[in-house]
Scaffold this motif. Structure first.
Motif, mmCIF file in Angstrom:
data_model
loop_
_atom_site.group_PDB
_atom_site.id
_atom_site.type_symbol
_atom_site.label_atom_id
_atom_site.label_comp_id
_atom_site.label_asym_id
_atom_site.label_seq_id
_atom_site.Cartn_x
_atom_site.Cartn_y
_atom_site.Cartn_z
ATOM 1 N N LYS A 190 -62.309 11.338 -8.893
ATOM 2 C CA LYS A 190 -63.671 11.880 -8.987
ATOM 3 C C LYS A 190 -64.364 11.878 -7.622
ATOM 4 N N ASN A 191 -63.926 11.003 -6.734
ATOM 5 C CA ASN A 191 -64.621 10.873 -5.450
ATOM 6 C C ASN A 191 -63.706 11.025 -4.240
ATOM 7 N N GLN A 192 -62.404 11.215 -4.491
ATOM 8 C CA GLN A 192 -61.479 11.349 -3.365
ATOM 9 C C GLN A 192 -60.620 12.593 -3.546
ATOM 10 N N ASP A 193 -60.074 13.057 -2.435
ATOM 11 C CA ASP A 193 -59.133 14.164 -2.480
ATOM 12 C C ASP A 193 -57.763 13.581 -2.872
ATOM 13 N N VAL A 194 -57.249 14.035 -3.998
ATOM 14 C CA VAL A 194 -56.019 13.419 -4.528
ATOM 15 C C VAL A 194 -54.838 13.679 -3.597
ATOM 16 N N LYS A 195 -54.732 14.906 -3.111
ATOM 17 C CA LYS A 195 -53.611 15.228 -2.218
ATOM 18 C C LYS A 195 -53.637 14.342 -0.963
ATOM 19 N N ALA A 196 -54.821 14.214 -0.390
ATOM 20 C CA ALA A 196 -54.942 13.369 0.814
ATOM 21 C C ALA A 196 -54.619 11.918 0.462
ATOM 22 N N GLY A 197 -55.078 11.475 -0.692
ATOM 23 C CA GLY A 197 -54.796 10.108 -1.124
ATOM 24 C C GLY A 197 -53.304 9.873 -1.307
ATOM 25 N N LEU A 198 -52.626 10.856 -1.855
ATOM 26 C CA LEU A 198 -51.178 10.706 -2.063
ATOM 27 C C LEU A 198 -50.439 10.673 -0.727
ATOM 28 N N LYS A 199 -50.950 11.408 0.234
ATOM 29 C CA LYS A 199 -50.336 11.409 1.563
ATOM 30 C C LYS A 199 -50.411 9.998 2.171
ATOM 31 N N VAL A 200 -51.525 9.338 1.954
ATOM 32 C CA VAL A 200 -51.702 7.986 2.480
ATOM 33 C C VAL A 200 -50.875 6.972 1.683
ATOM 34 N N HIS A 201 -50.941 7.063 0.368
ATOM 35 C CA HIS A 201 -50.391 5.983 -0.454
ATOM 36 C C HIS A 201 -48.956 6.224 -0.929
ATOM 37 N N ALA A 202 -48.483 7.452 -0.745
ATOM 38 C CA ALA A 202 -47.066 7.727 -1.034
ATOM 39 C C ALA A 202 -46.502 8.442 0.197
ATOM 40 N N PRO A 203 -46.481 7.731 1.326
ATOM 41 C CA PRO A 203 -46.158 8.405 2.604
ATOM 42 C C PRO A 203 -44.750 8.994 2.622
ATOM 43 N N ASP A 204 -43.829 8.403 1.883
ATOM 44 C CA ASP A 204 -42.469 8.956 1.854
ATOM 45 C C ASP A 204 -42.247 9.852 0.642
ATOM 46 N N GLY A 205 -43.321 10.240 -0.012
ATOM 47 C CA GLY A 205 -43.205 11.110 -1.185
ATOM 48 C C GLY A 205 -43.130 10.294 -2.464
ATOM 49 N N ILE A 206 -43.269 11.012 -3.563
ATOM 50 C CA ILE A 206 -43.298 10.400 -4.895
ATOM 51 C C ILE A 206 -41.903 10.489 -5.502
ATOM 52 N N ASN A 207 -41.357 9.366 -5.908
ATOM 53 C CA ASN A 207 -40.055 9.397 -6.595
ATOM 54 C C ASN A 207 -40.209 9.635 -8.088
ATOM 55 N N VAL A 208 -41.211 8.983 -8.687
ATOM 56 C CA VAL A 208 -41.475 9.204 -10.113
ATOM 57 C C VAL A 208 -42.963 9.485 -10.270
ATOM 58 N N TYR A 209 -43.276 10.621 -10.855
ATOM 59 C CA TYR A 209 -44.670 10.913 -11.184
ATOM 60 C C TYR A 209 -44.785 10.955 -12.709
ATOM 61 N N PHE A 210 -45.583 10.037 -13.236
ATOM 62 C CA PHE A 210 -45.761 9.934 -14.692
ATOM 63 C C PHE A 210 -47.096 10.601 -15.004
ATOM 64 N N ASP A 211 -47.038 11.744 -15.669
ATOM 65 C CA ASP A 211 -48.255 12.547 -15.832
ATOM 66 C C ASP A 211 -48.844 12.441 -17.234
ATOM 67 N N ASN A 212 -50.091 11.998 -17.262
ATOM 68 C CA ASN A 212 -50.841 11.962 -18.513
ATOM 69 C C ASN A 212 -51.937 13.011 -18.570
ATOM 70 N N VAL A 213 -52.130 13.756 -17.489
ATOM 71 C CA VAL A 213 -53.357 14.548 -17.399
ATOM 72 C C VAL A 213 -53.171 16.050 -17.194
ATOM 73 N N GLY A 214 -52.105 16.472 -16.536
ATOM 74 C CA GLY A 214 -51.935 17.901 -16.252
ATOM 75 C C GLY A 214 -52.968 18.415 -15.251
ATOM 76 N N GLY A 215 -53.123 19.742 -15.219
ATOM 77 C CA GLY A 215 -54.160 20.370 -14.393
ATOM 78 C C GLY A 215 -53.969 20.149 -12.899
ATOM 79 N N ASP A 216 -55.091 20.051 -12.200
ATOM 80 C CA ASP A 216 -55.056 19.981 -10.733
ATOM 81 C C ASP A 216 -54.364 18.729 -10.210
ATOM 82 N N ILE A 217 -54.440 17.652 -10.968
ATOM 83 C CA ILE A 217 -53.810 16.404 -10.494
ATOM 84 C C ILE A 217 -52.288 16.536 -10.550
ATOM 85 N N LEU A 218 -51.793 17.186 -11.583
ATOM 86 C CA LEU A 218 -50.354 17.472 -11.636
ATOM 87 C C LEU A 218 -49.942 18.316 -10.428
#
Lengths: 333, 333
Positions: free
Chosen positions: A200-228
């Protein structure tokens, strides 16, 4: 029995968000159990995003709730009358009781639980379908392994918080996506997630770049849409995307939004896979024991948010879609 | 050597459909090979939908073609000068020669082919990357097994026609989706597909209902867009969706359209998986021998559509995106 039952029947198919007028709240005498049936006094009902899907017409993984039928719901309650030798008055059981005070139903599908071993709502949460969904989704579908970066959306929701905690137990890096600073703090400080992104207050893509710097191995999706879509843009090679739900889309009256970044599956040789926890019924015992062990060892925390009063059902359910719950949303009947 | 080379350099990144003005057509003397290099007179170039993606900036499974570089292309040609003991003048080789008449390049990645065993363009088609893409995509990623219903889009294209034929060889039901009655007739009458759906004149969803009555076990997607959505709506339980390409989307200047029906993956416990044929390099030999065996046995037919003249490259490439080709589109230099 002179008992009176109150229940919510689905009487029209909701368009967009559920409204009270989609249901009829009615009362009727409680039926006596026939041979092989029990009557259960329902104590708690599980409020799940999936319920919204059950209200729609059309083929899905379970038939839709028929118009005029009691709204389907998982619950926990106490046997108050039994015509089956395996169940005694006083037993606590979980089952598909529906949104009502009393359920008279065949015993098939009922599971006994021990009310002394855990607070009853926990059997609808970490020790129930929610926990099993997280377990099989993350470990079987997602094939999470030590060292993986696991990202989960709806991370402060019932399933999401279990997913992140199991990821940690298994030696993964756990990153949650949730709405609001309070939920994000809870994930990191209370549940031990490595990081949380406040969509709600952060850019998700930018956040993922910081917190998953080597990429995501498993993404467990409960929400769909833009976050997916944001998560797809950050997949690691051979990533697994687990499709558990799409709560952001269930109430759309304009149709679903598909993941525009799905060609990331090609670029990253990744897969996106759906599952339904019922398919793992033969392994519920094994998984349930492991989950209970983690709870007992203090490695897996449970959190339920209890709302009270059967008659609040339509409004209480909406809390899920407004993101007003942290942990498992349970209706105390 | 006094030879003169002509080539297409990519000099601006196309927006939407490729235009001649995105390239510079230039001439220069042919370079002599250095140690470990050969000079190849290019005879045929493979025209592939993927080329459009290579022209875009940004991370993908291969780096983009740099501005000013010769446009990347697979080709087949004859060695006319060699500074490597493994390659002799007169050898025929395939490799990444680029859109030009002569390529002077290191021998790494070159494959010798026998010009007597097959017509040269076939080495860019069924006996080349196209055949390998169909093979690994259908059998490894798609896990097609006898009895499965396999649906392939872009079925009259280079990869699609091989997918359907391998499906038949493996005992599957093969259903193709292609544009126009002529292509559909060709698939069924010449290549032995069980059925074909003409997306230009028929409702694809309705066609899939008729021709995949028990649902789709393997959907091999070359096109994306609405056809992907239609296929998703007809998946069988545990289906595999193979993401090979999305030709309908490559030229979109409004961004990609994601598959709105992706929750069918959940309902049907299905998966959607991308792949890149280069990852299977260690098994090219094995697969190539099997493909060649099927061709020799008359079980796997090849079809190439030859367009002539290096200088027609930009317009010839557009034939792919207009669906004007049946079989493999090859540019005769």
């Amino acid at each position: 029995m002179a008992l009176v039952n109150h229940r919510f029947q689905l009487t029209s198919r909701p368009v967009g968000l559920v409204k009270r007028s989609d249901f009829t709240y009615s009362e009727a005498p409680v039926a006596d159990p026939a041979e092989g049936e029990v009557t259960v006094k329902v104590r708690y009902l599980s409020l799940d995003p999936a319920m919204r899907g059950w209200m729609n017409e059309g083929k899905s993984y379970v038939p839709p709730v028929g118009l005029g039928e009691t709204m389907r719901a998982l619950g926990i309650g106490e046997v108050i009358a039994s015509k089956d030798a395996k169940f005694q008055v006083g037993d606590f059981v979980t089952g598909l009781f529906g949104v009502q005070e009393y359920a008279t139903l065949p015993v098939k599908g009922l599971q006994k639980v021990d009310p002394k071993a855990a607070h009853l709502p926990v059997y609808l949460s970490v020790l129930g379908m929610t926990g099993l969904t997280a377990y099989f989704g993350l470990l079987d579908v997602g094939q999470a392994k030590a060292g993986d970066t696991v990202v989960v959306s709806g991370a402060a929701g019932a399933t999401g918080m279990v997913v992140g905690q199991i990821a940690k137990i298994k030696g993964c890096r756990a990153v949650g996506i949730a709405g609001g600073a309070e939920k994000c703090d809870y994930l990191v400080k209370e549940l031990g997630f490595d990081a949380a992104i406040d969509y709600k207050n952060q850019d998700v893509k930018a956040g993922l770049k910081v917190h998953a710097p080597d990429g995501i191995n498993v993404y467990f999706d409960n929400v769909g849409g833009d976050i997916l879509d944001a998560a797809l843009s950050r997949l690691a090679r051979n990533a697994r995307v687990v499709v558990c739900g799409a709560i952001s889309q269930y109430n759309s009256s304009e149709g679903m939004k598909g993941p525009a970044n799905y060609l990331s599956l090609l670029v990253n040789r990744a897969r996106m896979e759906g599952f339904v926890v019922f398919d793992y019924a033969a392994r519920y015992g094994e998984a349930g024991r492991e989950l209970a062990g983690w709870v007992a060892a203090g490695k897996l925390k449970s959190r339920e948010q209890i709302v009270k009063g059967l008659d609040t059902f339509p409004e209480s359910l909406l809390k899920l879609f407004r993101g007003e719950n942290t942990g498992k949303l349970v209706l105390e009947v």
